[in-house]
Design an enzyme around this catalytic site. Sequence first.
Site, PDB file in Angstrom:
ATOM      1  N   HIS A 101      45.624  45.448  37.413  1.00  0.00           N
ATOM      2  CA  HIS A 101      44.864  44.235  37.082  1.00  0.00           C
ATOM      3  C   HIS A 101      44.886  43.215  38.223  1.00  0.00           C
ATOM      4  O   HIS A 101      45.811  43.198  39.048  1.00  0.00           O
ATOM      5  CB  HIS A 101      45.453  43.585  35.816  1.00  0.00           C
ATOM      6  CG  HIS A 101      46.843  43.095  36.041  1.00  0.00           C
ATOM      7  ND1 HIS A 101      47.946  43.914  35.916  1.00  0.00           N
ATOM      8  CD2 HIS A 101      47.325  41.883  36.428  1.00  0.00           C
ATOM      9  CE1 HIS A 101      49.038  43.220  36.207  1.00  0.00           C
ATOM     10  NE2 HIS A 101      48.690  41.988  36.522  1.00  0.00           N
ATOM     11  N   ILE A 102      43.885  42.347  38.230  1.00  0.00           N
ATOM     12  CA  ILE A 102      43.900  41.164  39.112  1.00  0.00           C
ATOM     13  C   ILE A 102      43.301  40.002  38.333  1.00  0.00           C
ATOM     14  O   ILE A 102      42.393  40.191  37.524  1.00  0.00           O
ATOM     15  CB  ILE A 102      43.060  41.331  40.413  1.00  0.00           C
ATOM     16  CG1 ILE A 102      41.724  42.043  40.141  1.00  0.00           C
ATOM     17  CG2 ILE A 102      43.854  42.000  41.494  1.00  0.00           C
ATOM     18  CD1 ILE A 102      40.732  41.938  41.285  1.00  0.00           C
ATOM     19  N   SER A 155      44.727  46.860  48.200  1.00  0.00           N
ATOM     20  CA  SER A 155      43.406  46.751  48.820  1.00  0.00           C
ATOM     21  C   SER A 155      43.571  46.796  50.325  1.00  0.00           C
ATOM     22  O   SER A 155      44.652  46.511  50.850  1.00  0.00           O
ATOM     23  CB  SER A 155      42.820  45.390  48.417  1.00  0.00           C
ATOM     24  OG  SER A 155      41.773  45.030  49.254  1.00  0.00           O
ATOM     25  N   TYR A 178      43.823  35.924  47.413  1.00  0.00           N
ATOM     26  CA  TYR A 178      43.844  37.336  46.979  1.00  0.00           C
ATOM     27  C   TYR A 178      44.594  38.192  47.997  1.00  0.00           C
ATOM     28  O   TYR A 178      45.464  38.999  47.654  1.00  0.00           O
ATOM     29  CB  TYR A 178      42.388  37.800  46.809  1.00  0.00           C
ATOM     30  CG  TYR A 178      42.188  39.272  46.589  1.00  0.00           C
ATOM     31  CD1 TYR A 178      42.420  39.846  45.337  1.00  0.00           C
ATOM     32  CD2 TYR A 178      41.738  40.108  47.618  1.00  0.00           C
ATOM     33  CE1 TYR A 178      42.207  41.204  45.125  1.00  0.00           C
ATOM     34  CE2 TYR A 178      41.526  41.466  47.411  1.00  0.00           C
ATOM     35  CZ  TYR A 178      41.759  42.011  46.166  1.00  0.00           C
ATOM     36  OH  TYR A 178      41.553  43.353  45.953  1.00  0.00           O
ATOM     37  N   SER A 179      44.243  38.010  49.269  1.00  0.00           N
ATOM     38  CA  SER A 179      44.848  38.798  50.327  1.00  0.00           C
ATOM     39  C   SER A 179      46.369  38.591  50.367  1.00  0.00           C
ATOM     40  O   SER A 179      47.139  39.552  50.539  1.00  0.00           O
ATOM     41  CB  SER A 179      44.212  38.372  51.653  1.00  0.00           C
ATOM     42  OG  SER A 179      44.588  39.221  52.674  1.00  0.00           O
ATOM     43  N   ALA A 180      46.798  37.348  50.148  1.00  0.00           N
ATOM     44  CA  ALA A 180      48.241  37.058  50.144  1.00  0.00           C
ATOM     45  C   ALA A 180      48.948  37.863  49.061  1.00  0.00           C
ATOM     46  O   ALA A 180      50.026  38.422  49.294  1.00  0.00           O
ATOM     47  CB  ALA A 180      48.465  35.561  49.913  1.00  0.00           C
ATOM     48  N   ILE A 217      34.649  48.911  46.297  1.00  0.00           N
ATOM     49  CA  ILE A 217      34.341  49.840  45.200  1.00  0.00           C
ATOM     50  C   ILE A 217      33.288  49.184  44.286  1.00  0.00           C
ATOM     51  O   ILE A 217      33.349  47.967  44.049  1.00  0.00           O
ATOM     52  CB  ILE A 217      35.620  50.143  44.368  1.00  0.00           C
ATOM     53  CG1 ILE A 217      36.816  50.496  45.278  1.00  0.00           C
ATOM     54  CG2 ILE A 217      35.349  51.237  43.335  1.00  0.00           C
ATOM     55  CD1 ILE A 217      36.667  51.715  46.132  1.00  0.00           C
ATOM     56  N   THR A 240      32.624  48.250  41.345  1.00  0.00           N
ATOM     57  CA  THR A 240      32.836  47.688  40.002  1.00  0.00           C
ATOM     58  C   THR A 240      31.929  46.459  39.856  1.00  0.00           C
ATOM     59  O   THR A 240      31.605  45.798  40.849  1.00  0.00           O
ATOM     60  CB  THR A 240      34.311  47.289  39.789  1.00  0.00           C
ATOM     61  OG1 THR A 240      34.650  46.239  40.690  1.00  0.00           O
ATOM     62  CG2 THR A 240      35.243  48.458  40.017  1.00  0.00           C
ATOM     63  N   GLU A 241      31.577  46.171  38.596  1.00  0.00           N
ATOM     64  CA  GLU A 241      30.655  45.056  38.335  1.00  0.00           C
ATOM     65  C   GLU A 241      31.155  43.747  38.956  1.00  0.00           C
ATOM     66  O   GLU A 241      30.399  43.031  39.618  1.00  0.00           O
ATOM     67  CB  GLU A 241      30.577  44.865  36.819  1.00  0.00           C
ATOM     68  CG  GLU A 241      29.175  44.985  36.269  1.00  0.00           C
ATOM     69  CD  GLU A 241      29.209  44.827  34.763  1.00  0.00           C
ATOM     70  OE1 GLU A 241      29.332  45.872  34.102  1.00  0.00           O
ATOM     71  OE2 GLU A 241      29.154  43.681  34.285  1.00  0.00           O
TER      72      GLU A 241
HETATM   73  P1  NDP Z   1      37.801  44.291  37.636  1.00  0.00           P
HETATM   74  O1  NDP Z   1      37.559  42.836  37.875  1.00  0.00           O
HETATM   75  O2  NDP Z   1      36.671  45.165  37.272  1.00  0.00           O
HETATM   76  O3  NDP Z   1      38.912  44.460  36.497  1.00  0.00           O
HETATM   77  C1  NDP Z   1      40.019  43.625  36.456  1.00  0.00           C
HETATM   78  C2  NDP Z   1      40.807  43.953  35.213  1.00  0.00           C
HETATM   79  O4  NDP Z   1      41.899  43.032  35.129  1.00  0.00           O
HETATM   80  C3  NDP Z   1      40.000  43.792  33.931  1.00  0.00           C
HETATM   81  O5  NDP Z   1      40.389  44.752  32.997  1.00  0.00           O
HETATM   82  C4  NDP Z   1      40.381  42.399  33.461  1.00  0.00           C
HETATM   83  O6  NDP Z   1      40.203  42.341  32.065  1.00  0.00           O
HETATM   84  C5  NDP Z   1      41.847  42.345  33.874  1.00  0.00           C
HETATM   85  N1  NDP Z   1      42.312  40.976  34.049  1.00  0.00           N
HETATM   86  C6  NDP Z   1      41.684  39.928  34.641  1.00  0.00           C
HETATM   87  N2  NDP Z   1      42.444  38.817  34.573  1.00  0.00           N
HETATM   88  C7  NDP Z   1      43.570  39.182  33.907  1.00  0.00           C
HETATM   89  C8  NDP Z   1      44.725  38.473  33.488  1.00  0.00           C
HETATM   90  N3  NDP Z   1      44.887  37.166  33.748  1.00  0.00           N
HETATM   91  N4  NDP Z   1      45.680  39.137  32.803  1.00  0.00           N
HETATM   92  C9  NDP Z   1      45.543  40.463  32.519  1.00  0.00           C
HETATM   93  N5  NDP Z   1      44.476  41.188  32.888  1.00  0.00           N
HETATM   94  C10 NDP Z   1      43.494  40.548  33.574  1.00  0.00           C
HETATM   95  O7  NDP Z   1      38.594  44.808  38.939  1.00  0.00           O
HETATM   96  P2  NDP Z   1      38.360  46.139  39.796  1.00  0.00           P
HETATM   97  O8  NDP Z   1      38.288  47.300  38.884  1.00  0.00           O
HETATM   98  O9  NDP Z   1      37.286  45.883  40.768  1.00  0.00           O
HETATM   99  O10 NDP Z   1      39.729  46.181  40.627  1.00  0.00           O
HETATM  100  C11 NDP Z   1      40.848  46.915  40.147  1.00  0.00           C
HETATM  101  C12 NDP Z   1      41.909  46.924  41.229  1.00  0.00           C
HETATM  102  O11 NDP Z   1      41.367  47.477  42.426  1.00  0.00           O
HETATM  103  C13 NDP Z   1      42.451  45.541  41.602  1.00  0.00           C
HETATM  104  O12 NDP Z   1      43.832  45.597  41.833  1.00  0.00           O
HETATM  105  C14 NDP Z   1      41.709  45.218  42.882  1.00  0.00           C
HETATM  106  O13 NDP Z   1      42.417  44.315  43.722  1.00  0.00           O
HETATM  107  C15 NDP Z   1      41.617  46.601  43.509  1.00  0.00           C
HETATM  108  N6  NDP Z   1      40.552  46.672  44.497  1.00  0.00           N
HETATM  109  C16 NDP Z   1      39.244  46.635  44.084  1.00  0.00           C
HETATM  110  C17 NDP Z   1      38.231  46.648  45.034  1.00  0.00           C
HETATM  111  C18 NDP Z   1      36.785  46.630  44.642  1.00  0.00           C
HETATM  112  O14 NDP Z   1      35.939  46.545  45.560  1.00  0.00           O
HETATM  113  N7  NDP Z   1      36.430  46.723  43.376  1.00  0.00           N
HETATM  114  C19 NDP Z   1      38.534  46.672  46.472  1.00  0.00           C
HETATM  115  C20 NDP Z   1      39.935  46.716  46.771  1.00  0.00           C
HETATM  116  C21 NDP Z   1      40.895  46.719  45.804  1.00  0.00           C
HETATM  117  P3  NDP Z   1      40.095  40.986  31.209  1.00  0.00           P
HETATM  118  O15 NDP Z   1      39.122  40.101  31.901  1.00  0.00           O
HETATM  119  O16 NDP Z   1      39.676  41.491  29.888  1.00  0.00           O
HETATM  120  O17 NDP Z   1      41.484  40.426  31.179  1.00  0.00           O
END
Ligand code: NDP
Length: 287
Positions: free
Chosen positions: A114-115, A164, A177-179, A212, A214-215
């Site tokens: 998660h992020i 990442s 984020y990078s930090a 990647i 993702t939306e």
């Molecule tokens: P998304 O934004 O699609 O998904 C993030 C997920 O985290 C969701 O399920 C969201 O659900 C959950 N989330 C958000 N805030 C919180 C919170 N406060 N507590 C708990 N859960 C939370 O992210 P991606 O799929 O794009 O990224 C997934 C991973 O891949 C991350 O670690 C990201 O850094 C890494 N990554 C992604 C890249 C990309 O281009 N997509 C590039 C490099 C790395 P909800 O809102 O329901 O809580």
Amino acid sequence: VLIPLLGLGLAVYFYSGPGNFNEEMLRGKRVIVTGASSGIGEQMAYHLARMGAHVLLTARTEAKLQKVVDKCLDLGAASARYVSGSMESTAFAEEVVKEAEITWGGLDMLILNHIGYSYFNFFNGDVDHVRKVMETNFLSYVAMTVSALPMLKESEGSIVVVSSVSGKVASPFTAPYSATKFALEGFFSSLRHEFIIENVNVSITLCILGYINTENAVRAVSHVIKVAPAPKEECALEIIRSGALRQRELHYPASTVTPAVLLRDFAPDFLDGLIRSNHQVENIKRA
Ligand code: NDP
């Protein structure tokens, strides 16, 4: 053309783990996936379900998690359930692990993915925001690892940390984020040493992802970043594969991530120039 090819070759050489991946490796395994309501985490849940794993999913949005759980059960998960809440609190992070202990009495794989939200723009000087993303993206990963470690030691399991390319090489507009992603590498690489010193047979896989599709990622950066994003379904499968093979590090997509990681140390200014030239800075609207 040469740089991606060199990168691909070196990625295969350095990062392919021992043995071959077989989807049966995940059958019956007990796996926690965080950030599983959307994006890469959601896709990991579907792959794991198809492979016959038990999955415990978490994120904040209950309605989305319920849909993902239903689909996991349709796909053949051994079992699927969710716990909803925010990873801004380390107490919630611990609660998720506790749920695995109560339900399964053990754990085989912890996928930290998660992020929390962060802006894609010039750093605005908001220190509280940096603290908040550090808590969500970093401290909760530490808290979950601490709580899960007794079960993972028992099962000789795996920790999979989704990071990442921004945790290896900084880009503009992503300072907070990078930090958090750089912090993950420092923490988990030190822990890996200690596991080896103390003969703890728990693997740590650090996943270094490029862009990647993702939306949320596409919405945040597509007006600025010129490269095409890689598919989230394949990315999710590669993360599971690298965790199951107990690889030290995954680079996905290797063709862009590995050259960046290699150039970082021997041509940093050249790499920084390349990174800036891949950003359409004129499309950034200062907040
Ligand atoms: P998304 O934004 O699609 O998904 C993030 C997920 O985290 C969701 O399920 C969201 O659900 C959950 N989330 C958000 N805030 C919180 C919170 N406060 N507590 C708990 N859960 C939370 O992210 P991606 O799929 O794009 O990224 C997934 C991973 O891949 C991350 O670690 C990201 O850094 C890494 N990554 C992604 C890249 C990309 O281009 N997509 C590039 C490099 C790395 P909800 O809102 O329901 O809580």
